[in-house]
Write a protein that holds these residues in place. Structure first.
Motif, PDB file in Angstrom:
ATOM      1  N   LEU A 711       0.730  -1.316   0.073  1.00 18.89           N
ATOM      2  CA  LEU A 711       0.158  -0.111   0.037  1.00 18.89           C
ATOM      3  C   LEU A 711       0.800   1.158  -0.165  1.00 18.89           C
ATOM      4  CD1 LEU A 711      -2.529  -0.971   2.635  1.00 18.89           C
ATOM      5  CD2 LEU A 711      -2.953  -0.887   0.100  1.00 18.89           C
ATOM      6  N   VAL A 712       1.923   1.155   0.867  1.00 23.46           N
ATOM      7  CA  VAL A 712       2.653   2.443   0.732  1.00 23.46           C
ATOM      8  C   VAL A 712       3.375   2.601  -0.625  1.00 23.46           C
ATOM      9  CG1 VAL A 712       5.085   3.277   1.811  1.00 23.46           C
ATOM     10  CG2 VAL A 712       3.455   1.967   3.207  1.00 23.46           C
ATOM     11  N   PHE A 713       3.923   1.714  -1.192  1.00 22.88           N
ATOM     12  CA  PHE A 713       4.276   1.945  -2.570  1.00 22.88           C
ATOM     13  C   PHE A 713       3.357   2.114  -3.597  1.00 22.88           C
ATOM     14  CE2 PHE A 713       8.128   0.108  -0.487  1.00 22.88           C
ATOM     15  CZ  PHE A 713       8.926   1.357  -0.815  1.00 22.88           C
ATOM     16  N   GLY A 714       2.095   1.639  -3.395  1.00 19.05           N
ATOM     17  CA  GLY A 714       1.058   1.807  -4.268  1.00 19.05           C
ATOM     18  C   GLY A 714       0.695   0.510  -5.320  1.00 19.05           C
ATOM     19  N   ARG A 715       1.457  -0.567  -4.831  1.00 18.67           N
ATOM     20  CA  ARG A 715       1.188  -1.673  -5.661  1.00 18.67           C
ATOM     21  C   ARG A 715      -0.328  -2.021  -5.295  1.00 18.67           C
ATOM     22  NH1 ARG A 715       3.619  -6.057  -7.818  1.00 18.67           N
ATOM     23  NH2 ARG A 715       2.846  -8.094  -7.487  1.00 18.67           N
ATOM     24  N   TYR A 716      -0.771  -1.935  -4.135  1.00 20.81           N
ATOM     25  CA  TYR A 716      -2.145  -2.069  -3.778  1.00 20.81           C
ATOM     26  C   TYR A 716      -2.898  -0.740  -3.466  1.00 20.81           C
ATOM     27  CZ  TYR A 716      -0.247  -6.669  -3.506  1.00 20.81           C
ATOM     28  OH  TYR A 716       0.458  -8.132  -3.643  1.00 20.81           O
ATOM     29  N   SER A 717      -3.973  -0.816  -3.383  1.00 15.41           N
ATOM     30  CA  SER A 717      -4.673   0.334  -2.929  1.00 15.41           C
ATOM     31  C   SER A 717      -5.931  -0.288  -2.103  1.00 15.41           C
ATOM     32  CB  SER A 717      -5.310   1.137  -4.197  1.00 15.41           C
ATOM     33  OG  SER A 717      -6.320   2.067  -3.804  1.00 15.41           O
ATOM     34  N   LEU A 718      -6.454   0.671  -0.836  1.00 18.57           N
ATOM     35  CA  LEU A 718      -7.683   0.336  -0.322  1.00 18.57           C
ATOM     36  C   LEU A 718      -9.045   0.553  -1.061  1.00 18.57           C
ATOM     37  CD1 LEU A 718      -6.456   1.549   3.165  1.00 18.57           C
ATOM     38  CD2 LEU A 718      -6.695  -0.795   2.601  1.00 18.57           C
ATOM     39  N   ASP A 743       7.506   9.365  -3.134  1.00 15.91           N
ATOM     40  CA  ASP A 743       8.725   8.810  -3.670  1.00 15.91           C
ATOM     41  C   ASP A 743       8.896   7.323  -3.539  1.00 15.91           C
ATOM     42  OD1 ASP A 743       9.826  11.378  -3.934  1.00 15.91           O
ATOM     43  OD2 ASP A 743      10.801  11.700  -1.942  1.00 15.91           O
ATOM     44  N   ASN A 744       9.532   6.700  -4.338  1.00 15.74           N
ATOM     45  CA  ASN A 744       9.714   5.390  -4.362  1.00 15.74           C
ATOM     46  C   ASN A 744      10.646   4.701  -3.472  1.00 15.74           C
ATOM     47  OD1 ASN A 744       9.032   2.535  -5.154  1.00 15.74           O
ATOM     48  ND2 ASN A 744      10.855   2.958  -6.822  1.00 15.74           N
ATOM     49  N   LEU A 745      10.316   5.264  -2.287  1.00 13.35           N
ATOM     50  CA  LEU A 745      11.429   5.011  -0.987  1.00 13.35           C
ATOM     51  C   LEU A 745      10.775   4.992   0.478  1.00 13.35           C
ATOM     52  CD1 LEU A 745      14.711   4.249  -1.494  1.00 13.35           C
ATOM     53  CD2 LEU A 745      15.180   6.378  -0.240  1.00 13.35           C
ATOM     54  N   LEU A 746      11.179   4.001   1.139  1.00 10.40           N
ATOM     55  CA  LEU A 746      10.716   4.087   2.408  1.00 10.40           C
ATOM     56  C   LEU A 746      11.861   3.777   3.565  1.00 10.40           C
ATOM     57  CD1 LEU A 746       8.161   4.229   4.504  1.00 10.40           C
ATOM     58  CD2 LEU A 746       8.002   1.705   4.087  1.00 10.40           C
ATOM     59  N   LEU A 747      12.118   4.467   4.396  1.00  9.80           N
ATOM     60  CA  LEU A 747      13.306   4.454   5.326  1.00  9.80           C
ATOM     61  C   LEU A 747      12.989   3.444   6.368  1.00  9.80           C
ATOM     62  CD1 LEU A 747      14.941   7.988   5.815  1.00  9.80           C
ATOM     63  CD2 LEU A 747      15.822   6.284   4.496  1.00  9.80           C
TER      64      LEU A 747
END
Length: 938
Positions: A711-718, A743-747
């Motif tokens: 979900l964070v990266f948009g592969r899935y959506s609620l 951005d396409n990044l998650l720390l």
């Protein structure tokens, strides 16, 4: 080494002391061949009491005036001589019965009774030494080689025989000698399988060579050539002699060099599947009529199609006297399943004795003990007495000695499956790494998962579903692989022609049709699956069955997944590989095509399909199941609790599991009755054999965390079922309830350094608030922390620790080392850990990471270090000083690591590397690593 005993291929060094370490197998072979041969001719002999491994069975008395000195035993792949040494001991008992002194007996045995051949000189030397020591044990004269001549020899090539020697050959036998010299030109490789096309007068040939004049100066190597030829003639005579008994552990070799392959195909075409099968045929014809040949070999000859002609020959022309089939991995020195058996060179005339040890695990000591138990108690249930004529009643004549009369009857009355739905081989790509990927590796809009085969045949897409075996899922599943079949396999054909790879489009008319597929590599039970329209299938590990009638397919699927089929396939081929030829032989009764059976099977397929689609690895995955079970606040006091959602999901999964298990047992009951196998099978199904998954708290909570990352990266959506983005055009309208990171990044920091979308726990709290309600965030965090079991000061830190330490490991495992979320990793101190979504990568990814993430993180570290230094220096701080000092050291190391990581990232960022997802994860991962450790290891 590619053998486990006996002869070895040229230039291989035998581990001489380990070539045959299983003493009881040697004793079984000698006791049941040499010992039985003697007892048939001496019915009053007391030898039987000294043969510990003589299997129970009838001893048929044979009239014979044969002298003991004339009995011959040969091991023509003798290795270090273990078999010959034990045979020596048995002969000593025979000589004692005949009144010989031990001194005379020892010399007579090594000079008259024992013969051995070997292609490896060092093994031969050990065998020679071992026999000499046995003889020396009883007679000191044995160490006088001029008086004691052993009949053990090592093969030598004749290519060193000089042309001058050949030219000097003359007389009536010159051509015969030249022919033998030519036959032995590659003797060091061929050894005992050299075949003579005619009968030679060996005495005359030897006299001819011995009478040849040679020059004392031996300018042309005549003396050496003469010595070689005389030795070859001696070996040739040994090879052409008929023996009373032949015992060997032959070489196991099915990848021949060109010369041997050509020779074997020419001379032993029907038995050329492996060198051991050539020895089986050769040695039973090396003994006299009424003689015995004993072997230890892989047991695949008993079942698989490669050796069908060998089985047919033996069943029709020879007698299987006894056989012991060992547990699949019992033999420690070999990586092959082993059996040991004795053949008699007579047509079948009596029942053979068979011992089945496949149920007894624990190594060769256990196998030995079970054999001794069977000898002591012949009524034991794993000892069988059967006539080999029964084997011809089963297609392919497998040596299935344990088969009941009822099952034999089923084979006789059943219709072979090949007459109803012949098994089909499919595609061979020639390079699976290049042309086959997991579906999640590529851009999903390049994959055609539609279920209309007609459409797929004209599809412009590149990737198509591919059946290639896989895990043991029944009914439905293993739909993860895709194959590059663009333009009807254009790239496969072009690549194969250029690189001269083996490729082919077998079964092409069946591509994209619905049918049944299975995992050719099996374990305890078979696993057959329904494959809907739209898939291509593999030639080897994912074969398929087809029918024009779906009703037939579902009825067959029910039968194939039953215990009855498992029993039958273990008869046809109890190895771990279930091939098309085995499937074709299954006996099908018309009563299986019943509407009630079809109905139950369709339900089973739906249950398995529902289970398969509950997880991300399915391209038909819609939404995480725990999000479907969020309780409504208006209906219950615990609405919004993740723990409650899991409880509901657990019940649902258990009901599905129970229903599928009950259905499988009902089908088993039907087929067991239909095939009359109630005395052999019960319908019960073990829980571990049920393919659908029960709920698992830790696994399912971790899978929810994986869904959150998606979900964070948009592969899935609620707001959207299934995949929202896996390549193609980004559509912001798909994301309303939970907006992905820009951005396409998650720390993945091990502490909070940012209060925005860069920090994973900020995002996770937002996710929980949106899905389960703001008021339940903390209790759900506590529940998750408890389930994943990470030790920390609080729930947030425990979950953070999981993401930092374990998430990528779990993701990599779940996605079979083909991850879609890649982890940037600066090193052991976790100075920088961050996730990236493969399908959103672009050439500027690493530059963006440096400027927007690494530099700000460096500043945060510096700020944190400054504060920690102040606290450590504050004299009022005493209780937590050590913790602060430890934290200061850690953050300082993280900062140092991050700074060291930066030039490595910059080097790769400056290259602006392009990834082509059609190349697959492994190729692209290596591109981005660029020889440096930018990413975590796969």
């Amino acid at each position: 080494m590619n053998i486990t005993g006996g002869a070895v291929t040229k230039n291989e060094i035998p581990a001489a002391t380990q070539l045959f370490t299983t003493d009881w197998v040697v004793r079984y072979m000698v006791d049941n061949s040499l010992g039985k041969y003697w007892l048939e001719r001496h019915p009053n002999s007391d030898l039987k009491s000294n043969l510990d491994y003589l299997l129970p069975g009838e001893i048929q008395t044979v009239d014979s005036s044969e002298n003991l000195e004339d009995m011959r035993l040969i091991d023509n792949a003798m290795g270090s001589g273990h078999i010959l040494v034990y045979a020596f001991d048995v002969f000593m008992k025979m000589y004692a019965e005949q009144g010989y002194s031990s001194r005379d007996a020892a010399l007579s045995i090594v000079q008259n009774n024992l013969y051995g051949l070997e292609i490896d000189k060092r093994a031969y030397q050990l065998a020679y030494f071992a026999l000499m020591m046995k003889a020396r044990q009883y007679n000191r004269r044995a160490l006088q080689p001029e008086k004691v001549k052993l009949n053990v020899h090592v093969f030598e090539d004749t290519d060193t025989v000089s042309p001058e020697f050949l030219d000097a050959l003359s007389g009536e036998y010159a051509d015969d000698i030249k022919q033998i010299i030519e036959l032995f030109s590659n003797a060091g490789e061929l050894g005992s399988i050299i075949k003579f096309d005619k009968t030679f007068n060996w005495t005359k040939l030897r006299e001819n060579v011995e009478d040849m004049h040679t020059d004392a100066l031996d300018i042309f190597g005549m003396n050496q050539s003469k010595k070689i030829v005389l030795k070859v003639l001696t070996i040739g005579e040994i090879m052409s002699t008929k023996y009373d008994v032949a015992v060997t552990n032959p070489p196991y070799l099915n990848k021949f060099d060109p010369d041997m392959k050509k020779y074997v195909k020419k001379n032993y075409a029907d038995y050329s599947g492996d060198l051991f099968s050539v020895f089986i045929f050769n040695n039973i014809n090396l003994v006299k009529i009424g003689g015995y040949a004993a072997y230890m070999t892989p047991f695949v000859w008993m079942f698989i199609k490669t050796y069908e002609k060998l089985r047919s020959y033996l069943v029709a022309n020879k007698e299987i006297s006894s056989l012991i089939q060992m547990e699949y991995s019992a033999f420690e020195e070999a990586t092959v399943p082993i059996n040991t058996f004795v053949l008699k060179n007579v047509p079948n005339g009596s029942n053979g004795t068979y011992i089945k040890l496949s149920a007894f695990k624990g190594g060769m000591n256990v196998q030995r003990d079970k054999v001794l138990e069977a000898i002591a108690n012949p009524d034991i249930d794993y000892l069988y007495r059967t006539n080999q004529a029964n084997f011809k009643k089963i297609p392919g004549s497998p040596i299935a000695y344990w088969v009941s009369n009822q099952l034999l009857h089923d084979f006789l009355v059943g219709i072979p499956l090949k007459n109803i739905s012949p098994a089909q081989r499919g595609l061979t790509t020639g390079n699976n790494n290049l042309f086959i990927h997991d579906w999640w590796e590529v851009l999903f809009n390049h994959v055609d998962v539609s279920r209309s085969w007609r459409k797929n045949q004209t599809s412009k897409k590149k990737w198509f579903p591919y059946n290639k075996g896989g895990k043991n899922h029944k009914w439905f599943g293993n739909r993860e692989l895709i194959v590059n079949y663009y333009n009807s396999g254009q790239e496969i054909a072009e690549f194969g022609k250029i690189n001269k790879n083996s490729f082919g489009f077998q079964g092409k008319d069946y591509y994209f049709h619905s049918g049944i597929t299975w995992s050719a590599l099996t374990s305890a039970s078979n696993t057959f699956r329904y494959s809907p329209q739209g898939s291509i299938f593999d030639s080897n590990k994912g074969p398929m069955l087809f029918s024009n009638d779906d009703s037939t397919i579902f009825s067959l699927l029910g039968f194939l997944n039953s215990k009855v089929t498992t029993l039958i396939t273990k008869v046809l081929n109890p190895t771990l590989s279930l091939q098309n030829g085995d499937m074709d032989k299954l006996p099908i009764k018309k009563e299986i095509f019943d509407q009630n059976i079809e109905h139950v099977v369709r339900i089973n397929v739906l249950l398995a399909q529902s289970d398969w689609n509950e997880y991300e690895n399915s391209w038909d995955f819609k939404v995480h199941p725990l999000l479907l079970h969020i309780a409504d606040d208006k209906q219950t006091e615990v609405g919004g609790r993740l723990e409650n959602a899991f409880a509901i999901w657990k019940t649902e999964a258990q009901e599905r599991f129970d229903q599928l298990k009950a259905n499988e047992e009902e089908l088993n009951r039907i087929f067991i009755d239909l095939y009359g196998l109630n005395d052999e099978l019960t319908p019960e199904v073990e829980d571990k054999e049920v393919s659908v998954r029960r709920a698992d708290e830790e696994r399912d909570i971790k899978s929810l965390l994986s869904y959150f990352i998606g979900l964070v990266f948009g592969r899935y959506s609620l707001d959207t079922l299934g995949l929202a983005y896996a390549g193609g055009e980004w559509n912001t309208d798909k994301y309303q309830k939970f907006v992905p990171n820009k951005d396409n990044l998650l720390l993945l920091n091990d502490d909070r350094y940012f209060d925005d979308d860069r920090d994973i726990m900020n995002r996770f709290r937002t996710f929980l608030a949106v899905t389960f309600g703001e008021e339940h965030v903390q209790e759900n965090m506590d529940y998750i922390a408890h389930v994943i079991g990470k030790k920390a000061d609080n729930s947030e830190q425990a979950i953070r620790k999981y993401f930092v330490d374990d998430f990528f490991k779990d993701h990599k495992k779940g996605y079979q080392k083909r991850p879609i979320y890649w982890e940037f990793n600066s090193g052991k101190q976790n100075g920088l850990k961050a996730l990236m979504y493969l399908h959103r990568y672009d050439e500027g990814e690493l530059a963006m990471m440096r400027t927007d993430y690494m530099y700000p993180l460096q500043s945060r570290y510096e700020e944190r270090i400054e504060k920690l230094q102040q606290w450590v220096q504050d004299e009022s701080v005493t209780k937590t000083k050590k913790q602060l000092e430890k934290k200061l050291k850690h953050v300082t190391q993280q900062l140092k690591e991050l700074k060291q990581y930066d030039p490595i990232v910059r080097h790769v960022a400056d290259q602006r590397i392009n990834l082509d997802l059609d190349d697959g994860v492994l190729v692209n991962y290596e591109k981005l690593q660029d020889g440096n450790k930018i990413l975590s290891k796969l």
